[in-house]
Every structure is written in structure tokens, then in C-alpha cells.
Motif scaffolding. Sequence first.
Motif, PDB file in Angstrom:
ATOM      1  N   UNK A 131      50.296  41.016  44.284  1.00 38.26           N
ATOM      2  CA  UNK A 131      50.441  39.613  43.906  1.00 38.26           C
ATOM      3  C   UNK A 131      50.787  39.556  42.413  1.00 38.26           C
ATOM      4  N   UNK A 132      49.998  38.841  41.593  1.00 41.23           N
ATOM      5  CA  UNK A 132      50.336  38.733  40.173  1.00 41.23           C
ATOM      6  C   UNK A 132      49.792  39.875  39.324  1.00 41.23           C
ATOM      7  N   UNK A 133      49.041  40.777  39.929  1.00 37.76           N
ATOM      8  CA  UNK A 133      48.382  41.836  39.163  1.00 37.76           C
ATOM      9  C   UNK A 133      49.246  43.093  39.107  1.00 37.76           C
ATOM     10  N   UNK A 134      49.576  43.515  37.894  1.00 38.09           N
ATOM     11  CA  UNK A 134      50.416  44.689  37.704  1.00 38.09           C
ATOM     12  C   UNK A 134      49.578  45.958  37.834  1.00 38.09           C
ATOM     13  N   UNK A 135      50.159  47.011  38.384  1.00 33.66           N
ATOM     14  CA  UNK A 135      49.452  48.287  38.527  1.00 33.66           C
ATOM     15  C   UNK A 135      50.470  49.420  38.538  1.00 33.66           C
ATOM     16  N   UNK A 136      49.987  50.622  38.320  1.00 28.90           N
ATOM     17  CA  UNK A 136      50.877  51.773  38.344  1.00 28.90           C
ATOM     18  C   UNK A 136      51.239  52.107  39.779  1.00 28.90           C
ATOM     19  N   UNK A 137      52.420  52.619  39.960  1.00 28.22           N
ATOM     20  CA  UNK A 137      52.887  53.026  41.283  1.00 28.22           C
ATOM     21  C   UNK A 137      52.402  54.445  41.560  1.00 28.22           C
ATOM     22  N   UNK A 138      51.579  54.605  42.581  1.00 23.18           N
ATOM     23  CA  UNK A 138      51.063  55.938  42.967  1.00 23.18           C
ATOM     24  C   UNK A 138      50.378  56.629  41.790  1.00 23.18           C
ATOM     25  N   UNK A 139      49.616  55.848  41.020  1.00 16.99           N
ATOM     26  CA  UNK A 139      48.878  56.392  39.867  1.00 16.99           C
ATOM     27  C   UNK A 139      49.782  57.081  38.852  1.00 16.99           C
ATOM     28  N   UNK A 145      50.556  54.142  31.228  1.00 16.17           N
ATOM     29  CA  UNK A 145      50.799  54.072  29.782  1.00 16.17           C
ATOM     30  C   UNK A 145      51.570  52.822  29.404  1.00 16.17           C
ATOM     31  N   UNK A 146      52.533  52.441  30.236  1.00 17.05           N
ATOM     32  CA  UNK A 146      53.328  51.239  29.975  1.00 17.05           C
ATOM     33  C   UNK A 146      52.446  49.988  30.007  1.00 17.05           C
ATOM     34  N   UNK A 147      51.611  49.897  31.023  1.00 16.28           N
ATOM     35  CA  UNK A 147      50.716  48.743  31.159  1.00 16.28           C
ATOM     36  C   UNK A 147      49.753  48.668  29.976  1.00 16.28           C
ATOM     37  N   UNK A 148      49.204  49.813  29.593  1.00 13.49           N
ATOM     38  CA  UNK A 148      48.257  49.837  28.477  1.00 13.49           C
ATOM     39  C   UNK A 148      48.944  49.548  27.147  1.00 13.49           C
ATOM     40  N   UNK A 149      50.095  50.179  26.916  1.00 12.24           N
ATOM     41  CA  UNK A 149      50.757  50.059  25.611  1.00 12.24           C
ATOM     42  C   UNK A 149      51.145  48.618  25.302  1.00 12.24           C
ATOM     43  N   UNK A 150      51.705  47.929  26.300  1.00  7.70           N
ATOM     44  CA  UNK A 150      52.211  46.575  26.064  1.00  7.70           C
ATOM     45  C   UNK A 150      51.284  45.488  26.597  1.00  7.70           C
ATOM     46  N   UNK A 151      50.067  45.871  26.963  1.00 10.81           N
ATOM     47  CA  UNK A 151      49.063  44.913  27.444  1.00 10.81           C
ATOM     48  C   UNK A 151      49.613  44.053  28.591  1.00 10.81           C
ATOM     49  N   UNK A 157      48.772  36.896  30.987  1.00  8.17           N
ATOM     50  CA  UNK A 157      49.942  37.217  31.794  1.00  8.17           C
ATOM     51  C   UNK A 157      49.639  37.066  33.283  1.00  8.17           C
ATOM     52  N   UNK A 158      48.436  37.459  33.693  1.00  7.19           N
ATOM     53  CA  UNK A 158      48.044  37.254  35.099  1.00  7.19           C
ATOM     54  C   UNK A 158      48.145  35.776  35.463  1.00  7.19           C
ATOM     55  N   UNK A 159      47.683  34.911  34.567  1.00  5.70           N
ATOM     56  CA  UNK A 159      47.720  33.468  34.827  1.00  5.70           C
ATOM     57  C   UNK A 159      49.162  32.965  34.918  1.00  5.70           C
ATOM     58  N   UNK A 160      50.005  33.411  34.005  1.00  6.23           N
ATOM     59  CA  UNK A 160      51.406  32.972  34.012  1.00  6.23           C
ATOM     60  C   UNK A 160      52.126  33.462  35.268  1.00  6.23           C
ATOM     61  N   UNK A 161      51.885  34.721  35.628  1.00  2.00           N
ATOM     62  CA  UNK A 161      52.532  35.261  36.828  1.00  2.00           C
ATOM     63  C   UNK A 161      52.003  34.567  38.085  1.00  2.00           C
ATOM     64  N   UNK A 162      50.691  34.253  38.089  1.00  3.12           N
ATOM     65  CA  UNK A 162      50.102  33.548  39.222  1.00  3.12           C
ATOM     66  C   UNK A 162      50.734  32.172  39.409  1.00  3.12           C
ATOM     67  N   UNK A 163      50.978  31.453  38.316  1.00  3.85           N
ATOM     68  CA  UNK A 163      51.625  30.135  38.397  1.00  3.85           C
ATOM     69  C   UNK A 163      53.048  30.264  38.923  1.00  3.85           C
ATOM     70  N   UNK A 164      53.722  31.348  38.537  1.00  2.00           N
ATOM     71  CA  UNK A 164      55.086  31.552  39.023  1.00  2.00           C
ATOM     72  C   UNK A 164      55.083  31.808  40.531  1.00  2.00           C
TER      73      UNK A 164
END
Length: 222
Positions: A131-139, A145-151, A157-164
Amino acid sequence: MRHIERLPEPAILKEKHDEWQEKFDKAKKKNSKARPDSSKYGNPKIRKNLEDSSYGKCFYCESKLSGASKEIDHFIEVTINPKMAYTWANLYLSCSNCNDKADHNAIPVDTALDPCRDSDDEIQANITFDDEYICSQCNSLKGLNTIKKYHLGAELLDMKRGKWLQKIMKDIISIQNQMRIDGRCLPTIDERQRIKRYMQPDQPYSLMSKIYLEKNFDYLLR
């Protein structure tokens, strides 16, 4: 995040690069903590080319930007390579959340995804969405690192993506209701295009939208 084809270097940067860089080099010699002049690399013509390259979206999280939220990020930090302070390929359009990234010592840029280098296939091989929650593909370590580096997993962002996603669902429900009224099992060509529009790279959160629609409403896309 989606792959971005960067537009050609703006004429103002070609013309002024050496002059601006030389001034910054001199400032660094006097004060090691000196920063490049943001009014120069943030010149309206430079900013316009960055906006056009990404359809006015943050290079990292795909949020649509407006007004004061538009920031210019040095992909390779000036503290790491001050010689790239005014290099066109090193300037990225960013929201304030992503610009407040983890520094190179914590997460080097070459261990994370780069929207201007990596293809859509490479990006999707490393990050995905529930859904709106970003995660790494297959760990994927690069995805993490991408998710952590750019927050990219920030609550805002979860809220904005959820509204979309709510906007997408409103459109889908409208189409489904019309299909029931008409006694149809499949959408019309126009209805299909309405849904596919959310997956196009000029739309906010287009990668999330693509994954969400293909996972949950594939029959509306065929």
C-alpha cells in the motif's frame, strides 16, 4: 523513486560554472566550512531544468513540489567533493525531507539507488510498496539503504502516499460502479486510460501507484 532523464545542462551553468567554482575554492581555502552560494546553483534557469526533468517532483520520493518546498540537493555532498558544488550532474531537485538525508559517512551514495543512473527496472528490483508503505524488495541492502538515506519511510510521506491512494480508489470505485450499471465486466478504453494515468512518471508517487494497481486491479489495466 523513478528513473529520471536529466535535461541538458542549462546555458547559465555552462557559462558561469568555472567562475562560481573558483570563488568557492577560494572561500574554502579561507574557511574549511564555507558552503557554495545557493543563489547561484539555485538560479531560476537551473531550477527550471531540474523541475522539467522530474515533472516538478522530488527526485527521490516523487512528491510534487511547490513554493518553498523546492530544494536543490548535492547528490555527492560538498563536504565529500567540493569540486562538484556547481556540477550539473550533481544537482538534484528535492523536498526538505529527502534533502535532510543521512550523510555519506553513514550511507555512501554508491550503496543506495540513484534515480539518474538506475533504470526503473533496477529501482523496482530493490524497493517496493505495501500500500503506501515503502519497503525493500526481497530484503535488498541497496533498497534498505535508499529508504534510510533519504528517509523515504517518514510518517509524513506515508500520509501523503496514503492520500494519493485514496484518490486512486475514489476513481476506481467510480469506474466499478459505472461498470455495474452498464453490466460490463471490463472497463472501457477511456476508463482503462484513466487508471493507467496514475502509473505515468509525471504523476506523484507513480511507482507506488504502479505496484498498487498491478497487484490489486490488474483486470482494469488489461
